[in-house]
Motif scaffolding. Structure first.
Motif, short mmCIF file in Angstrom:
data_model
loop_
_atom_site.label_atom_id
_atom_site.label_comp_id
_atom_site.label_asym_id
_atom_site.label_seq_id
_atom_site.Cartn_x
_atom_site.Cartn_y
_atom_site.Cartn_z
N ALA A 92 9.08 -0.65 10.98
CA ALA A 92 10.04 -1.75 10.83
C ALA A 92 11.14 -1.37 9.85
O ALA A 92 12.33 -1.65 10.09
CB ALA A 92 9.33 -3.01 10.35
N ARG B 159 11.28 -10.12 9.95
CA ARG B 159 11.60 -10.40 8.55
C ARG B 159 12.76 -9.54 8.08
O ARG B 159 13.68 -10.02 7.41
CB ARG B 159 10.37 -10.15 7.67
CG ARG B 159 9.32 -11.25 7.75
CD ARG B 159 8.23 -11.07 6.71
NE ARG B 159 7.27 -10.04 7.08
CZ ARG B 159 7.22 -8.83 6.54
NH1 ARG B 159 8.10 -8.49 5.62
NH2 ARG B 159 6.30 -7.98 6.92
N THR C 6 3.34 -7.69 14.67
CA THR C 6 3.46 -8.48 13.44
C THR C 6 4.90 -8.99 13.32
O THR C 6 5.75 -8.68 14.16
CB THR C 6 3.11 -7.66 12.19
OG1 THR C 6 4.19 -6.75 11.90
CG2 THR C 6 1.83 -6.87 12.38
N ASP C 7 5.18 -9.72 12.25
CA ASP C 7 6.54 -10.24 12.03
C ASP C 7 7.38 -9.31 11.17
O ASP C 7 8.46 -9.69 10.70
CB ASP C 7 6.48 -11.63 11.42
CG ASP C 7 5.92 -11.61 9.99
OD1 ASP C 7 5.33 -10.57 9.60
OD2 ASP C 7 6.06 -12.61 9.28
N ALA C 8 6.93 -8.06 10.96
CA ALA C 8 7.61 -7.15 10.04
C ALA C 8 9.05 -6.89 10.43
O ALA C 8 9.96 -6.90 9.59
CB ALA C 8 6.85 -5.83 9.95
N THR D 174 -1.41 -2.68 8.19
CA THR D 174 0.00 -2.75 8.55
C THR D 174 0.86 -1.60 8.02
O THR D 174 2.07 -1.63 8.18
CB THR D 174 0.62 -4.07 8.05
OG1 THR D 174 0.59 -4.10 6.62
CG2 THR D 174 -0.14 -5.27 8.60
N THR E 277 6.36 -6.73 19.31
CA THR E 277 5.91 -6.20 18.02
C THR E 277 4.71 -7.01 17.52
O THR E 277 4.78 -8.25 17.45
CB THR E 277 7.05 -6.25 16.98
OG1 THR E 277 8.16 -5.50 17.49
CG2 THR E 277 6.60 -5.66 15.66
N ASP F 239 4.77 -1.43 9.18
CA ASP F 239 5.74 -1.69 8.12
C ASP F 239 6.71 -0.51 7.97
O ASP F 239 7.91 -0.71 7.76
CB ASP F 239 5.02 -1.95 6.80
CG ASP F 239 4.27 -3.28 6.78
OD1 ASP F 239 4.60 -4.14 7.62
OD2 ASP F 239 3.38 -3.45 5.94
#
Length: 216
Positions: A32, A61, A56-58, A25, A54, A29
């Motif tokens: 993001a 968050r 991931t949830d980066a 990630t 996207t 990251d």
């Protein structure tokens, strides 16, 4: 009809494999964080935002931590939630949102795998309110040039020809023109170069596999 460059179903399989292997990630990251920094200088609040594709949830968050967004919706092909976000099953090539229904759309490292990018940008613009904002980051320009050249050189010597093993990427000028064509009022496009060094090509391919970004 638009040409089919990317196998979208294979992309989902690659992304599922990446999650099973343990996703790498560092790139998502970083992206993001950059999107969140850009949003931090916007002096307004957003009632309804969508995180489009996207992996991931980066981004979500950081949006939640910013306090600038009341409701954040994850739009991905898989409806099952892997985090606490509101979620709608959606593909980047066929958005299910009503015209003028969103205040903010963010997307990180997803739109480079869309077959009809002009069509997707037009759908995004329609889904946004007249004063809505799109923040998107995608792999572009001469990304992975060294890998592309190495594959081409090796295949040319061994097979006598070249296969499209590395995806084509849009450059900054093309992306700016696409945003204008889609009808965005104040398009701004720039590029950020990140150099990552590997001891061997196998280490690079291992990271691409754990990003769900191998050949589709």
């Amino acid at each position: 009809s638009n040409p089919t460059i990317f196998d979208r179903q294979l992309l989902r399989v690659r992304q599922q494999r990446a999650r099973a292997l343990g996703a790498e990630t560092f790139l998502i990251d970083r992206v993001a964080g950059d999107l969140a920094e850009r949003l931090s200088v916007v002096l307004r609040q957003f009632e309804r935002a969508v995180d489009l594709g996207t992996p991931t949830d980066a981004v979500r968050r950081l949006l939640a931590e910013s306090g600038k967004v009341a409701t954040i919706i994850a739009a991905t092909p898989e409806s099952g939630a892997r985090d606490a976000s509101l979620r709608v099953a959606a593909d980047e090539e066929a958005l299910p949102f009503a015209d003028g229904s969103l205040d903010l759309i963010v997307s990180a490292l997803a739109l480079q795998f869309v077959n009809d990018l002009p069509g997707t940008l037009i759908q995004i613009r329609r889904a946004l309110k007249p004063d809505g904002l799109l923040l998107a980051a995608l792999i572009g320009g001469d990304s992975l040039t060294e890998l592309r050249e190495a594959f081409a050189h090796a295949e040319s010597e061994i097979e006598g020809g070249v296969s499209p093993r590395v995806a084509p990427f849009a450059d900054v000028r093309e992306l700016g023109a696409l945003l204008q064509r889609a009808g965005f009022a104040l398009p701004v496009v720039d590029s950020d170069r990140l150099t990552v060094r590997y001891n061997s090509v196998l280490d690079l391919i291992r990271d691409l596999r754990r990003m769900g970004a191998t050949n589709i």
